[in-house]
Motif scaffolding. Structure first.
Motif, short mmCIF file in Angstrom:
data_model
loop_
_atom_site.label_atom_id
_atom_site.label_comp_id
_atom_site.label_asym_id
_atom_site.label_seq_id
_atom_site.Cartn_x
_atom_site.Cartn_y
_atom_site.Cartn_z
N UNK A 50 43.06 16.20 16.47
CA UNK A 50 43.63 17.50 16.13
C UNK A 50 43.95 17.60 14.63
N UNK A 51 43.57 18.71 14.03
CA UNK A 51 43.84 18.93 12.61
C UNK A 51 42.71 18.46 11.70
N UNK A 52 41.75 17.72 12.26
CA UNK A 52 40.61 17.27 11.43
C UNK A 52 39.37 18.07 11.77
N UNK A 53 38.49 18.20 10.77
CA UNK A 53 37.28 19.01 10.97
C UNK A 53 36.03 18.14 10.81
N UNK A 54 35.05 18.38 11.64
CA UNK A 54 33.80 17.64 11.58
C UNK A 54 33.00 17.98 10.33
N UNK A 55 32.34 16.98 9.79
CA UNK A 55 31.46 17.23 8.63
C UNK A 55 29.99 17.07 9.01
N UNK A 56 29.72 16.85 10.30
CA UNK A 56 28.33 16.56 10.71
C UNK A 56 27.37 17.67 10.30
N UNK A 57 27.73 18.92 10.57
CA UNK A 57 26.81 20.03 10.27
C UNK A 57 26.60 20.14 8.75
N UNK A 58 27.70 20.00 7.99
CA UNK A 58 27.57 20.11 6.53
C UNK A 58 26.73 18.97 5.95
N UNK A 59 26.86 17.77 6.53
CA UNK A 59 26.05 16.64 6.04
C UNK A 59 24.56 16.88 6.31
N UNK A 60 24.26 17.44 7.48
CA UNK A 60 22.85 17.76 7.77
C UNK A 60 22.37 18.88 6.86
N UNK A 61 23.26 19.81 6.56
CA UNK A 61 22.89 20.92 5.67
C UNK A 61 22.55 20.39 4.28
N UNK A 62 23.29 19.36 3.83
CA UNK A 62 22.99 18.76 2.52
C UNK A 62 21.59 18.16 2.50
N UNK A 63 21.26 17.47 3.60
CA UNK A 63 19.90 16.91 3.72
C UNK A 63 18.85 18.01 3.63
N UNK A 64 19.16 19.14 4.27
CA UNK A 64 18.20 20.25 4.35
C UNK A 64 17.95 20.89 2.98
N UNK A 65 18.99 20.87 2.12
CA UNK A 65 18.87 21.64 0.88
C UNK A 65 18.74 20.76 -0.38
N UNK A 66 18.91 19.44 -0.23
CA UNK A 66 18.95 18.63 -1.45
C UNK A 66 17.60 18.03 -1.84
N UNK A 67 16.55 18.32 -1.07
CA UNK A 67 15.23 17.81 -1.41
C UNK A 67 14.29 18.96 -1.72
N UNK A 68 13.20 18.63 -2.39
CA UNK A 68 12.21 19.68 -2.67
C UNK A 68 11.58 20.18 -1.39
N UNK A 69 11.27 19.25 -0.49
CA UNK A 69 10.76 19.69 0.82
C UNK A 69 11.90 19.59 1.82
N UNK A 70 12.05 20.61 2.65
CA UNK A 70 13.19 20.63 3.57
C UNK A 70 13.06 19.49 4.57
N UNK A 71 14.22 18.99 5.04
CA UNK A 71 14.22 17.85 5.96
C UNK A 71 13.78 18.27 7.35
#
Ligand code: SF4
Length: 289
Positions: free
Chosen positions: A42-63
């Motif tokens: 309780x009180x903590x938030x997941x970062x899983x979706x944001x971490x996957x989003x970083x993978x998706x946007x941080x490369x020239x070709x999408x993950x």
């Protein structure tokens, strides 16, 4: 008109009153919540979706090039790609004609028979509301008899859709079909969303005027059940008369199987309904199921 579609697939409804019914799922893009608290202390938030989003946007070709490539998450919203901006390119904007053609392709007999349509999300009662009457009025949709809107219950039903759905129900209800159902998965504090944004009893009472409406609460702990009881009291005080379901937390099997029996017993103890998540044991909750 066009609707941005995250997923369009044929499966068995795994949750709520239509569990086991063959269904077409139309998952629209976009949500007003992120529900990053699911499965977290309780009180903590997941970062899983944001971490996957970083993978998706941080490369020239999408993950991830398509939904089937996306990893499942064990915390936070299990349909994160249906609203996270980093994955919006995976959701095409489709005309209502193109959506109907695709539905005909995935229905087992190329026409509506006993199957049911689930309009889900994301949150399906955002701006796409204005497109549903055109979609449902398409001649090839005439054989459809029952629809469920899977909503988080926080959005107001717009006047035009409300009017359209009331008319759509006429005739179908006379023939013994349920016609319209609102499956309201109201978000408790374990979702990470603030109570005042998530629990909107007067909006849910309005859905009840238009179609059969029930509440479905995701439960992981005793605290979640206490929160559910508080929410139920608020809905009842506003005049809500529908059924209440408890559903175990768990978009992945390891989490689901720790919870399902406990939640079923809790529902029995309090005379509430139990909703399974059949898509988890049957299909591992993969995208497209
Ligand atoms: S309301 Fe539903 S789709 Fe939206 S973030 Fe929460 S769980 Fe995900």
């Amino acid at each position: 008109m066009k609707i941005k579609i995250s997923e369009l697939f044929y499966s068995i409804q795994g949750e709520g009153r239509y569990m086991g019914v063959p269904s077409v799922f139309l998952r629209t893009y976009g949500c007003n919540f992120t529900c990053a608290g699911f499965g977290m202390p309780r009180g903590e938030l997941s970062k899983e979706a944001d971490n996957l989003a970083l993978l998706q946007t941080s490369h020239e070709t999408v993950a991830f090039k398509k939904y089937e490539d996306l990893p499942l998450v064990s915390t936070g919203c299990d349909s994160y790609a249906s609203w996270h901006p980093s994955f919006k390119d995976l959701s095409p904007l489709m005309t209502t004609d193109a959506i109907v053609e695709r539905i005909m392709e995935i229905l087992p007999y190329g026409e509506w028979r006993d199957e049911h349509l689930v309009i889900t999300g994301g949150e399906p009662l955002l701006g796409w509301q204005k497109s549903y009457s055109e979609l449902l009025s398409h001649p090839k949709m005439a054989g459809l008899k029952e629809i469920t809107f899977e909503t988080n219950g926080s959005m107001r039903l717009n006047k035009d859709l409300r009017h359209y759905l009331l008319n759509w129900s006429l005739g179908r209800k006379d023939r013994g079909y349920n016609a319209i159902t609102f499956s309201v998965s109201a978000k408790l504090p374990c979702s990470g969303e603030p109570w005042e944004d998530a629990i909107k009893p007067e909006r849910v009472c309005d859905y009840e005027y238009v179609g059969h409406t029930y509440l479905k609460f995701v439960i992981a702990t005793g605290q979640d059940f206490e929160d559910a009881q508080r929410a139920i009291a608020e809905y009842r005080a506003a005049g809500f008369k529908g059924n209440v379901y408890l559903m175990p937390v768990g978009g992945v099997e390891s989490v689901y199987s720790m919870n399902n029996k406990k939640v079923a017993l809790l529902a029995m103890k309090h005379g509430l309904r139990y909703s399974d998540r059949l898509q988890v044991p049957l299909f591992k909750n993969e995208w497209g199921t």
